[in-house]
Design an enzyme around this catalytic site. Structure first.
Site, mmCIF file in Angstrom:
data_model
loop_
_atom_site.group_PDB
_atom_site.id
_atom_site.type_symbol
_atom_site.label_atom_id
_atom_site.label_comp_id
_atom_site.label_asym_id
_atom_site.label_seq_id
_atom_site.Cartn_x
_atom_site.Cartn_y
_atom_site.Cartn_z
ATOM 1 N N HIS A 47 3.459 10.854 6.516
ATOM 2 C CA HIS A 47 2.848 10.630 7.827
ATOM 3 C C HIS A 47 3.872 9.981 8.757
ATOM 4 O O HIS A 47 4.454 8.947 8.406
ATOM 5 C CB HIS A 47 1.631 9.714 7.722
ATOM 6 C CG HIS A 47 0.479 10.329 7.006
ATOM 7 N ND1 HIS A 47 -0.588 9.596 6.524
ATOM 8 C CD2 HIS A 47 0.212 11.627 6.699
ATOM 9 C CE1 HIS A 47 -1.454 10.404 5.950
ATOM 10 N NE2 HIS A 47 -0.984 11.647 6.032
ATOM 11 N N HIS B 113 5.408 6.727 6.632
ATOM 12 C CA HIS B 113 5.089 6.264 5.279
ATOM 13 C C HIS B 113 4.633 7.460 4.455
ATOM 14 O O HIS B 113 4.452 8.562 4.981
ATOM 15 C CB HIS B 113 4.012 5.175 5.306
ATOM 16 C CG HIS B 113 2.720 5.644 5.883
ATOM 17 N ND1 HIS B 113 2.435 5.573 7.230
ATOM 18 C CD2 HIS B 113 1.623 6.229 5.320
ATOM 19 C CE1 HIS B 113 1.236 6.072 7.469
ATOM 20 N NE2 HIS B 113 0.722 6.485 6.316
ATOM 21 N N THR C 149 -6.216 6.744 7.823
ATOM 22 C CA THR C 149 -6.709 6.962 6.457
ATOM 23 C C THR C 149 -6.727 5.672 5.637
ATOM 24 O O THR C 149 -7.026 5.700 4.445
ATOM 25 C CB THR C 149 -5.858 8.016 5.724
ATOM 26 O OG1 THR C 149 -4.517 7.534 5.594
ATOM 27 C CG2 THR C 149 -5.854 9.337 6.483
ATOM 28 N N THR C 150 -6.406 4.566 6.273
ATOM 29 C CA THR C 150 -6.476 3.248 5.634
ATOM 30 C C THR C 150 -7.260 2.314 6.557
ATOM 31 O O THR C 150 -7.362 2.558 7.762
ATOM 32 C CB THR C 150 -5.069 2.658 5.401
ATOM 33 O OG1 THR C 150 -4.388 2.547 6.660
ATOM 34 C CG2 THR C 150 -4.256 3.530 4.463
ATOM 35 N N HIS D 218 2.197 9.037 0.909
ATOM 36 C CA HIS D 218 1.082 8.920 -0.036
ATOM 37 C C HIS D 218 1.388 9.824 -1.229
ATOM 38 O O HIS D 218 1.925 10.921 -1.049
ATOM 39 C CB HIS D 218 -0.230 9.334 0.623
ATOM 40 C CG HIS D 218 -0.585 8.512 1.822
ATOM 41 N ND1 HIS D 218 -1.346 7.367 1.733
ATOM 42 C CD2 HIS D 218 -0.271 8.661 3.138
ATOM 43 C CE1 HIS D 218 -1.495 6.846 2.939
ATOM 44 N NE2 HIS D 218 -0.855 7.615 3.819
ATOM 45 N N HIS E 179 0.820 -1.215 0.000
ATOM 46 C CA HIS E 179 0.000 0.000 0.000
ATOM 47 C C HIS E 179 0.853 1.264 0.000
ATOM 48 O O HIS E 179 0.430 2.302 -0.490
ATOM 49 C CB HIS E 179 -0.914 0.023 1.219
ATOM 50 C CG HIS E 179 -1.774 -1.187 1.356
ATOM 51 N ND1 HIS E 179 -2.751 -1.509 0.442
ATOM 52 C CD2 HIS E 179 -1.794 -2.173 2.294
ATOM 53 C CE1 HIS E 179 -3.346 -2.633 0.813
ATOM 54 N NE2 HIS E 179 -2.779 -3.064 1.926
#
EC number: 4.2.1.1
Length: 354
Positions: free
Chosen positions: A145, A119, A226-227, A121, A94
């Site tokens: 994040h 991580h 958010t996941t 995005h 992801h």
């Protein structure tokens, strides 16, 4: 069954239960993606919290912002990781995730929040607008994040993830600009974690260098992961000022990774791994700064735009005033000349010479 055997079985059962993760397990071996049948529109079917309240990310716009003078600057302790230590970088299918030590923590919140991982995005090369949070409807190129858990109340991030006040996440908005050597300490290892499940070790560096200037200026609100499983247990700190990475660095992030394993016959690029902004449910976002900065596509703040507009109006007014003054002066001078020609004394003198 002998008593000793019963005791051994009970101990074994306790050990097995202790080893199970505290966060919700996938339902019926379910998986999730950002698009397709298992995309975010379907998350709530398997993860009910994803369709619940306090969801993230959100759009940060003036109608929901409120200044809070009690929001003081955060202190980042233990962020300067030793270069002699190695930290695990993973492609989890992801995103790309860097594990962080728990002695790295935030001070300035009601509890101590210890780091667990960071991580990113991002979008894709054709549409490089992959931040999760937006400002006045505008996406940034990417978003970092840094995830922390409440280590005063919980033993680890897995336990804290579905508990009240369990997590605190620092969000850094990323825009395209100049080369960033600090971010390259992660990006230079992307080729080693190209496929899902691959891992590499990254030498320690100062994580604080990934943060923007003026970290005392930030947005604060209560939201969610958010996941999936989208637990509404996150205290969000979104920094007001973005950091820059170069176009080449952004392109490397957008093209280097895959969501699938190396031997998958249908490889899928890891792109557009950001969730759409969520309804805000009449919440407020608190700001540590008193003047709200609204970013535009040109990268200018509302204050700068207003200043330029006022300067333009002032310039026009000056031109108009000067033009009127010059016109009136010319008119007065012309009137004076006419007066000299038609004075009676001058007429009489002319008649005497005739």
């Amino acid at each position: 069954m002998p008593r000793r055997s019963l005791h051994a079985a009970a101990v074994l059962l306790l050990v097995i239960l202790k080893e199970q993760p505290s966060s919700p397990a996938p339902v019926n071996g379910s998986k999730w993606t950002y698009f397709g049948p298992d995309g975010e529109n379907s998350w709530s079917k398997k993860y009910p919290s994803c369709g619940g309240l306090l969801q993230s990310p959100i759009d940060l716009h003036s109608d929901i912002l409120q200044y809070d003078a009690s929001l003081t600057p955060l202190e980042f302790q233990g962020y300067n990781l030793s270069a002699n230590k190695q930290f695990l970088l993973t492609n989890n299918g992801h995103s790309v995730k860097l594990n962080l030590p728990s002695d790295m923590h935030i001070q300035g919140l009601q509890s101590r929040y210890s780091a667990t991982q960071l991580h990113l995005h991002w979008g894709n090369p054709n549409d490089p607008h992959g931040s999760e949070h937006t400002v006045s409807g505008q996406h940034f190129a990417a978003e970092l994040h840094i995830v922390h858990y409440n280590s005063d109340l919980y033993p680890d991030a897995s336990t804290a993830s579905n508990k009240s006040e369990g997590l605190a996440v620092l969000a850094v908005l990323i825009e395209m600009g100049s080369f960033n050597p600090s971010y390259d300490k992660i990006f230079s290892h992307l080729q080693h974690v190209k496929y899902k499940g691959q891992e590499a070790f990254v030498p320690g560096f100062n994580i604080e260098e990934l943060l923007p200037e003026r970290t005392a200026e930030y947005y604060r609100y209560r939201g969610s992961l958010t996941t999936p499983p989208c637990n509404p247990t996150v205290l969000w700190t979104v920094f007001r000022n973005p950091v820059q990475i170069s176009q080449e660095q952004l392109l490397a992030l957008e093209t280097a990774l895959y969501c699938t394993h190396m031997d998958d016959p249908s490889p899928r690029e890891m792109i557009n791994n950001f969730r759409q902004v969520q309804k805000f449910d009449e919440r407020l976002v608190y700001t540590s700064f008193s003047q709200v900065q609204v970013c535009t596509a040109a990268g200018l703040s509302l204050g700068i735009i207003l200043s330029l507009a006022l300067a333009g109006i002032l310039g026009i007014c000056i031109v108009v005033v000067v033009s009127i003054w010059l016109f009136r002066r010319k008119s007065i001078k012309k009137g004076d000349n006419k007066g000299v020609i038609y004075k009676p004394a001058t007429k009489m003198e002319t008649e005497a010479h005739a």
